[in-house]
Design a protein around this motif. Structure first.
Motif, PDB file in Angstrom:
ATOM      1  N   ALA A 123       0.820  -1.212   0.000  1.00 40.41           N
ATOM      2  CA  ALA A 123       0.000   0.000   0.000  1.00 40.41           C
ATOM      3  C   ALA A 123       0.855   1.264   0.000  1.00 40.41           C
ATOM      4  CB  ALA A 123      -0.934  -0.007   1.206  1.00 40.41           C
ATOM      5  N   GLN A 124       1.985   1.248   0.729  1.00 46.64           N
ATOM      6  CA  GLN A 124       2.836   2.434   0.811  1.00 46.64           C
ATOM      7  C   GLN A 124       3.357   2.851  -0.564  1.00 46.64           C
ATOM      8  OE1 GLN A 124       2.957  -0.188   2.802  1.00 46.64           O
ATOM      9  NE2 GLN A 124       3.414   0.388   4.899  1.00 46.64           N
ATOM     10  N   MET A 163      -5.209  -3.595   1.313  1.00 41.80           N
ATOM     11  CA  MET A 163      -3.778  -3.879   1.232  1.00 41.80           C
ATOM     12  C   MET A 163      -3.075  -3.694   2.585  1.00 41.80           C
ATOM     13  SD  MET A 163      -2.945  -2.134  -2.456  1.00 41.80           S
ATOM     14  CE  MET A 163      -1.266  -2.733  -2.691  1.00 41.80           C
ATOM     15  N   ILE A 164      -3.594  -2.801   3.418  1.00 44.70           N
ATOM     16  CA  ILE A 164      -2.974  -2.604   4.732  1.00 44.70           C
ATOM     17  C   ILE A 164      -3.556  -3.552   5.779  1.00 44.70           C
ATOM     18  CG2 ILE A 164      -2.232  -0.242   4.330  1.00 44.70           C
ATOM     19  CD1 ILE A 164      -4.633   0.757   5.905  1.00 44.70           C
ATOM     20  N   GLY A 165      -4.465  -4.433   5.332  1.00 42.72           N
ATOM     21  CA  GLY A 165      -4.979  -5.467   6.216  1.00 42.72           C
ATOM     22  C   GLY A 165      -6.296  -5.141   6.877  1.00 42.72           C
ATOM     23  N   SER A 166      -6.990  -4.142   6.381  1.00 45.08           N
ATOM     24  CA  SER A 166      -8.257  -3.735   6.970  1.00 45.08           C
ATOM     25  C   SER A 166      -9.428  -4.357   6.209  1.00 45.08           C
ATOM     26  CB  SER A 166      -8.367  -2.206   6.929  1.00 45.08           C
ATOM     27  OG  SER A 166      -9.584  -1.780   7.491  1.00 45.08           O
ATOM     28  N   SER A 167     -10.512  -4.578   6.916  1.00 45.00           N
ATOM     29  CA  SER A 167     -11.723  -5.058   6.240  1.00 45.00           C
ATOM     30  C   SER A 167     -12.453  -3.872   5.631  1.00 45.00           C
ATOM     31  CB  SER A 167     -12.645  -5.777   7.231  1.00 45.00           C
ATOM     32  OG  SER A 167     -13.164  -4.841   8.167  1.00 45.00           O
ATOM     33  N   GLY A 173      -9.387   1.671   9.104  1.00 43.01           N
ATOM     34  CA  GLY A 173      -8.596   1.304   7.931  1.00 43.01           C
ATOM     35  C   GLY A 173      -8.908   2.187   6.744  1.00 43.01           C
ATOM     36  N   LEU A 174     -10.175   2.481   6.537  1.00 42.44           N
ATOM     37  CA  LEU A 174     -10.575   3.360   5.426  1.00 42.44           C
ATOM     38  C   LEU A 174     -10.033   4.772   5.637  1.00 42.44           C
ATOM     39  CD1 LEU A 174     -14.261   2.149   4.899  1.00 42.44           C
ATOM     40  CD2 LEU A 174     -12.299   1.729   3.402  1.00 42.44           C
ATOM     41  N   LEU A 175     -10.096   5.249   6.873  1.00 41.82           N
ATOM     42  CA  LEU A 175      -9.565   6.578   7.185  1.00 41.82           C
ATOM     43  C   LEU A 175      -8.059   6.626   6.931  1.00 41.82           C
ATOM     44  CD1 LEU A 175     -10.010   9.435   8.270  1.00 41.82           C
ATOM     45  CD2 LEU A 175      -9.694   8.514  10.571  1.00 41.82           C
ATOM     46  N   HIS A 176      -7.353   5.582   7.366  1.00 41.80           N
ATOM     47  CA  HIS A 176      -5.901   5.524   7.142  1.00 41.80           C
ATOM     48  C   HIS A 176      -5.585   5.489   5.643  1.00 41.80           C
ATOM     49  CE1 HIS A 176      -1.723   4.899   7.944  1.00 41.80           C
ATOM     50  NE2 HIS A 176      -1.718   3.678   7.437  1.00 41.80           N
ATOM     51  N   ALA A 177      -6.344   4.715   4.879  1.00 43.51           N
ATOM     52  CA  ALA A 177      -6.133   4.638   3.427  1.00 43.51           C
ATOM     53  C   ALA A 177      -6.346   6.007   2.788  1.00 43.51           C
ATOM     54  CB  ALA A 177      -7.075   3.606   2.817  1.00 43.51           C
TER      55      ALA A 177
END
Length: 188
Positions: A123-124, A163-167, A173-177
């Protein structure tokens, strides 16, 4: 070859040093053989030291997967010349975190001068792409079919989160993406 090797050595170090290689050394060792063969009269070997204080050793014996990935990115960038398209298949193999981010930035910079295709699971690195595609495999009638789908902005966020392992349902996870994608848009 000797003159070209000196130039290559300098260019490789310049290209890969920003990819997490403080103090990297790269040299091309050219030894003249007694007789010529189909490859010429020279035996050529790349020597490499990824860390300060380590001696140069044959690249084929010492480099890790992550070191090879970054070195290949540097070499391909140098040797591309006026090539209009570059293809990287998991050029970020064996790396992660901050180094993955540096690879993504390097790919984004290369894409300013030519078309770049990059297959990645990191993802990075992926967040730096202008366009994203998801590649999936399906088995139909006992045959594997590969499907390539262009992703819209919402799907891009979901794929980066995956890709970062979030559902898909995990808001963190969506916020981080989303944050990763926004940060990548600001660079270079």
């Amino acid at each position: 070859r000797v003159i070209g090797a000196k130039k290559l050595n300098t260019l490789v170090v310049k290209e890969i040093e920003p990819l997490g290689f403080a103090g990297v050394r790269f040299e091309t060792d050219i030894q003249e053989e007694e007789s010529a063969n189909t490859k010429g009269k020279d035996k050529v070997e790349f020597l490499f030291s990824a860390n300060i204080g380590e001696s140069l050793k044959p690249l084929r014996n010492i480099a890790s997967g992550g070191e090879i990935s970054r070195l290949m990115l540097g070499l391909k960038t140098i040797l591309a010349g006026q090539t209009p398209t570059m293809v990287f298949d998991e050029i970020d193999s064996g790396i992660g975190g901050q180094t993955g981010k540096l690879i993504g930035q390097k790919l984004k910079k290369a894409a300013k001068e030519r078309q770049v295709f990059c297959i990645t699971h990191l993802a990075q690195a992926a967040v730096y792409a202008q366009n994203h595609f998801a590649i999936t495999k399906e088995i139909k009638a006992n045959k594997t079919q590969v499907k390539v789908s262009a992703l819209n902005d919402e799907q891009k966020v979901q794929e980066i989160a995956r890709m970062i392992g979030s559902s898909k349902e995990a808001s963190a996870g969506l916020l981080h993406a989303k944050e990763m994608l926004q940060e990548a848009r600001k660079t270079i």
